[in-house]
Design a protein around this motif. Structure first.
Motif, PDB file in Angstrom:
ATOM      1  N   PRO A   1      28.949  45.092  44.882  1.00 50.88           N
ATOM      2  CA  PRO A   1      29.527  46.020  43.909  1.00 50.88           C
ATOM      3  C   PRO A   1      28.486  46.722  43.042  1.00 50.88           C
TER       4      PRO A   1
ATOM      5  N   MET B   1      35.663  46.510  42.818  1.00 51.74           N
ATOM      6  CA  MET B   1      34.893  46.215  41.613  1.00 51.74           C
ATOM      7  C   MET B   1      33.806  47.279  41.402  1.00 51.74           C
TER       8      MET B   1
ATOM      9  N   ILE C   1      44.676  40.271  43.273  1.00 50.80           N
ATOM     10  CA  ILE C   1      44.435  41.224  42.183  1.00 50.80           C
ATOM     11  C   ILE C   1      44.656  40.523  40.852  1.00 50.80           C
TER      12      ILE C   1
ATOM     13  N   THR D   1      41.846  37.669  40.252  1.00 55.74           N
ATOM     14  CA  THR D   1      40.477  38.138  39.994  1.00 55.74           C
ATOM     15  C   THR D   1      40.399  39.088  38.809  1.00 55.74           C
TER      16      THR D   1
ATOM     17  N   GLY E   1      38.458  32.370  35.470  1.00 55.24           N
ATOM     18  CA  GLY E   1      38.112  32.618  36.868  1.00 55.24           C
ATOM     19  C   GLY E   1      38.167  34.085  37.221  1.00 55.24           C
ATOM     20  N   LYS E   2      38.005  34.966  36.234  1.00 56.19           N
ATOM     21  CA  LYS E   2      38.055  36.412  36.488  1.00 56.19           C
ATOM     22  C   LYS E   2      36.666  37.029  36.331  1.00 56.19           C
ATOM     23  N   ARG E   3      36.489  38.188  36.926  1.00 55.63           N
ATOM     24  CA  ARG E   3      35.235  38.926  36.830  1.00 55.63           C
ATOM     25  C   ARG E   3      35.392  40.096  35.877  1.00 55.63           C
TER      26      ARG E   3
ATOM     27  N   HIS F   1      36.073  42.308  45.502  1.00 56.57           N
ATOM     28  CA  HIS F   1      34.837  41.976  44.773  1.00 56.57           C
ATOM     29  C   HIS F   1      33.701  42.961  45.007  1.00 56.57           C
TER      30      HIS F   1
END
Lengths: 284, 284, 284, 284
Positions: free
Chosen positions: A206, A241, A267, A270, D197-199, A237
């Motif tokens: 990303p 992202m 979705i 994350t 646990g998220k980005r 990701h």
């Protein structure tokens, strides 16, 4: 439930389309059926496209040929941006002399060749030339003996304080057989970073640098705003992202890494939210 | 500056000594010179000892023999606790039938054999027997083809929801040549955990289970308090962290992973503080 | 689909039962309805039990009282093992003098009091007493000012090379209101570890030391094999992972962190496999 | 031993200089003594400069004023690129309506204001407006109650699948008092990412987008090659890593995070290698 959009309707609103390759245009079986129509439609509508891929195993020329041999002749090599091109740019700008050691096939090494540098496989590094190694590039998971050469990489980087470059940040890639995967060089790179406690230079989605490279190429030819560009990918990701962070609208397609049944859960878990979700990038 | 203590003076205050093996009793050159004297002194003073090691490459019997062949005859096999023994205990308690697939040498696999289980190298797993695989054990970095079998492990664990056990948590081990290292199975395990997003069951220091295993063996023979036990090791993250957490007093020795010049910096930067620091575990 | 087992049938096969507390015996609304029957049945069948909890906010006595006030009188304080008890054991064994600074409520600090040590909240540490601080314990997320005292903890640990102990490894806990959570001290500890690059000493499931503590208490009263013990919990990463690793058979119940609809997906994605799955720990 | 270069000699070889702010131009005591001379020399030699900073606490205008008040009048606000500007660009491009919730001071929130968006502190989010929150921005560690609002952020992001943007990736910043630090919003963001646990979407060095933003501004005014740009910073992981990766030559200065005694060790242990090392960015 997740709302599915029609890809053609979305395409119509943008001037330039960035595509991920694997899982969007092709998969382990060959081309995504009908994807030629998307390229025909884009030509008809005078949309520009770029393929933005973490595949550093071949040159853009080699990648384009692989599309042609599958029957997709519309893909031009100068519209393919690979993470390997960023690795090459880095070497051109930052490493002026000596040996660049690499892990990967001869094919992958070929196009990072840079004037003034001597490219050698890790297996060819020994006590007589290790002092001339000024960079180490991880290109591909094939073309070397894992046991011998991964241990060698660890020891080269313990002895030499040099940049290590990873030209593909993916952990795995799908195998041609079907639902099996293969460990990609990005996964191997993480192991070696963990063992050494060092930070490698990673190119590939990303990371914004991939998108910037394509964006710069477009702007050399025409003025464009980020609002006019759409990123299409199958992986949250990397594609989504990265596209989001660069400021682009994004489409998640369900022909690759993200399965229709999992899209909504992934979705949500994350927190990576595409602008749109479409079953496929095929215009019909 | 760090204060260095005399090992003999410290030894005198404890009843039972736990030793790490590599970097304390032996190194890549052979025995740590003079270490026999420590064992002679312990016998004379009626101190008990245990060797607590993350080496899962051989059985305690095989490990004891390696000390004998180096000239240290005082080491008894029933005083060696290895992380491999914990892996074996796990299989005995938790896996009742089917195949245990493993990565490692035949030697390493031999002593995890458990009644009712069929032990097979990962290379022998295929579509006809994969459904019977009920556990996967990562024992040693040798004895298999890395490219073939690491990719196979990833795909086995994608298909089968079974426990994966790591019998050695170290990332690297020193090579016999001198200042080179080799990637250990613990480093490989981390890569596969990262790729799959799964948590493996890890046995080995700093985990308390190693210390508990030795502590239980002692208590079967005599009453003992944790205050009477001393842990001696060369590595902060495994020996000292683990010993401290289990409630033992700890000695860092400087004959292995932690060099005299680095000891103070490393203690400060990691926050892992041994009770004592000694140059060596040799009593002279 | 996942196979659901009857909890009573499973219970009948074991001699000793370990229970997690939150999500198994009680939840944000109070007791899990009917859980008294499980305790009555165990008494009738002469099963022994222990409650093994990562709750370090109160002493076992205080925790037992909270069950009594909810109407579950069968719970005895000497059958409650909390991660705070391990923190206390550590201080008893390893820290002999000086100040123990803590984050948490007065209640949580009270029961880690150890002879010879002076327990002080982090807010009371200043330039006159910082040199006497010999350990820092993170007990609870309440009872202090986060901005002031978390910044203070970072600076204390930059100045003093001392052990930092985390008495609860959980990241969050459910709030009494319903589907909201609160950040637990384990989540805060991870942030500070990340900022400092240091490793804290963590007590609590899934670490084996929790299970060993209970196991030792049982063995003082009767001989027992790990095969005769069953661990019952609602969380894969702590209860089930820890129980499995210690060699116990495990039951995942669906009255807490793991929802009925998610159980199968989570087991598959984490690779943490309970021996059994039951909707509840209630015997009816 | 590390070779120290003369900053003036290096400056002479480049056309455009990128400076990090804190630790290079100023520190907790005020301006780095003599730094005005560097700006005078650059003006005399017709060198261009940009200040590339992870400081999202104020607008470029506010940041420029802080230099003026310290006596460095040469710094122009249109030469300051902050990570907050990238957060603003993201909101302009990607969020079209609704509420942007933020953590930070009113000052930090002011300049991310974007047309069509309603900016509200996290403390003002409640059950009546949470459904309109379309992005959450972490700007600064001050201006809110940590206990209340960090817990609120966790729960907002559990309920709403929206992008979370971090406008400063630093873990800590030095305090004005001397050798103490304060936890920065980047460290807090990592905690919340770990818990969920998220980005999150992170803007700030070492990410290339910071450098690209400055590079684009230059190219609007004149043609320039990356070979003509020098990045000057005091931190290996942000300034040097980011500059190197973007393809720029880099100078590590020893007036901030990297101390003269540590420079060599840190370069070797991280594998992040600056093109040059200078004691200071002052031209004398």
């Amino acid at each position: 439930m997740i709302q599915l959009d029609n890809f053609k309707n979305i395409l119509d609103r943008y001037k330039i389309i960035f595509f991920d390759a694997f899982g969007v245009l092709k998969n382990y079986k060959g081309l995504v059926p009908g994807i030629e129509q998307t390229f025909a439609y884009m030509q008809e509508q005078q949309k520009e496209y770029y393929i933005v891929t973490n595949d550093a195993s071949r040159s853009p020329m080699g990648l384009a040929e692989s599309y042609h041999s599958l029957g997709l002749h519309a893909v031009k090599h100068d519209r393919i941006i690979s993470s390997g091109m960023l690795a090459k740019e880095y070497l051109d700008l930052k490493v002026n002399s000596g040996i660049v050691a690499y892990l990967g096939t001869l094919n992958s090494a070929h196009y990072i060749d840079s004037s003034g540098l001597h490219t050698l496989p890790v297996s060819a590094i020994n006590s007589t030339n290790i002092d001339q190694v000024n960079a180490l590039v991880l290109l591909d998971d094939e073309g070397f003996n894992w046991f011998d050469d991964l241990n060698k990489v660890v020891n080269i980087l313990r002895k030499r304080t040099i940049p290590a470059i990873v030209a593909n940040t993916d952990n795995t890639y799908p195998l041609s057989g079907g639902n099996e995967v293969s460990i990609a060089i990005g996964g191997i790179a993480s192991m070696i970073e963990g063992i050494l406690g060092k930070r490698f230079i990673r190119f590939g989605k990303p990371d914004s640098q991939m998108f910037m490279f394509a964006y710069d190429l477009i702007r050399e030819r025409m003025p464009v705003s980020k609002k006019e560009i759409l990123m299409v990918g199958d992986t949250l990701h990397t594609d989504i992202m990265g596209g989001n962070k660069f400021g682009l609208d994004t489409v998640l397609v369900l022909t690759g890494n993200t399965l229709p049944d999992d899209a909504e859960t992934r979705i949500r878990s994350t927190g990576i939210v595409p602008t749109y979700v479409c079953t496929t990038a095929v215009v019909d």
